[in-house]
Design an enzyme around this catalytic site. Sequence first.
Site, PDB file in Angstrom:
ATOM      1  N   ASP A 176      -5.835   2.856  -9.379  1.00  0.00           N
ATOM      2  CA  ASP A 176      -4.530   3.301  -8.787  1.00  0.00           C
ATOM      3  C   ASP A 176      -4.369   4.756  -9.217  1.00  0.00           C
ATOM      4  OD1 ASP A 176      -1.588   2.854  -7.839  1.00  0.00           O
ATOM      5  OD2 ASP A 176      -1.189   3.494  -9.746  1.00  0.00           O
ATOM      6  N   PHE A 214       8.112  -3.388   6.540  1.00  0.00           N
ATOM      7  CA  PHE A 214       9.294  -3.645   6.322  1.00  0.00           C
ATOM      8  C   PHE A 214       9.389  -4.543   4.929  1.00  0.00           C
ATOM      9  CE2 PHE A 214      14.321  -4.596   6.935  1.00  0.00           C
ATOM     10  CZ  PHE A 214      14.405  -3.473   7.031  1.00  0.00           C
ATOM     11  N   LYS A 263      -4.149   8.477  -7.156  1.00  0.00           N
ATOM     12  CA  LYS A 263      -3.182   9.416  -7.272  1.00  0.00           C
ATOM     13  C   LYS A 263      -3.762  10.953  -7.801  1.00  0.00           C
ATOM     14  CE  LYS A 263       0.113   5.832  -8.394  1.00  0.00           C
ATOM     15  NZ  LYS A 263       1.004   5.217  -9.342  1.00  0.00           N
ATOM     16  N   LYS A 289      -0.939   5.262  -0.299  1.00  0.00           N
ATOM     17  CA  LYS A 289      -2.141   6.184  -0.542  1.00  0.00           C
ATOM     18  C   LYS A 289      -3.444   5.846   0.001  1.00  0.00           C
ATOM     19  CE  LYS A 289      -1.531   4.195  -4.723  1.00  0.00           C
ATOM     20  NZ  LYS A 289      -0.298   3.374  -4.604  1.00  0.00           N
ATOM     21  N   THR A 322       3.371   0.660   5.046  1.00  0.00           N
ATOM     22  CA  THR A 322       2.664  -0.496   4.915  1.00  0.00           C
ATOM     23  C   THR A 322       1.874  -0.430   3.685  1.00  0.00           C
ATOM     24  OG1 THR A 322       0.738   0.577   6.206  1.00  0.00           O
ATOM     25  CG2 THR A 322       2.342  -0.700   7.246  1.00  0.00           C
TER      26      THR A 322
END
Length: 337
Positions: free
Chosen positions: A220, A8, A224, A124, A95
Amino acid sequence: MRIIIVGFGNLGRGICRAFIGKADFFKKAYGLIPKVVAVADECGAAVDENGLDLPRLLKTAESHGTVAKYPGGRRGKLALDLIEEVSADLVFELTPTNIKTGEPGLTHIKRAMQSGKHVITSNKGPLVVAFKELDSMARKQGVEFRYSASVGGAVPVIGLAKKLLCGNEILEIRGVLNGTTNYILSRMSAEGVPQEMIIQEAQELGLAEKDPTLDIDGIDTACKITILANSVLGIDAKLSDVKVTGIRRVTPDATRLAQEAGQTIKLVGTARRDLLEVSPKLVPQGHPLAVSGTLNAVTFKLDLAGEISITGFGAGPKETSSSLLGDLIDVHRTLGG
């Protein structure tokens, strides 16, 4: 649809704001009534089988830093317990990313599938570590598994590739997939400012992490590309299969020379069946991948349609909510909603 949200932070709160603001739209357009029955963060959980009061939940989380302070909230309550104990149709796993082990998201996703719950994630880490395992588990358990928000933020890269382009063979995917590095390179090109100075300013603006290593070193983007290779091209790829070069060696002089030659330097990820790569590339000015600022862009090379490109914002809770909600509506439709 009864929903559990695990995680959250900005994304979890963003999806709840979207549920509040677009409730009437969901009901009228799709007959979809999302009901959040449980939320977990790192400190605890809030549960209400009849549906949580989302404005109150958001106010509690913002005031106290945890949903455990919500009336009847449970400090120390684990997300795994919620997934097993609370009656729900779908779990949003939001998360933080861990690209080494995929945890705790990987276990959350597996447990949700094992308990017969559909899963939507932006994470991811589990996808890089165990994509094939999770895809296979979803099929075996008869649950839906969506992850559009893991690549491109608001840009519907995976949905476009898997659904709208399904009559084509996708030969190659090339993309500018990291807003932080694109912002840095754009500023260097426009102003000739040293990279270190721009990184510091980007950190102050919240566009770069305190440790920007994953962005600057291309990791990163490599994550992807790995996800796209697995989900779109059907390759059983691992992060280690991607040849990665970041932007640390790109200088203002290099961007200036590129500009004088009618080019711009972009960190481009490439996925083909014979090549997985991330590296700085010269891109012609005016090309769809020559986007500036924090924009993302992807170009698909297709056997029938030639090249098709898509551009948009790749980060931010509001933008990423677009992909998360798109996945939710897609699951709703798939289930006959």
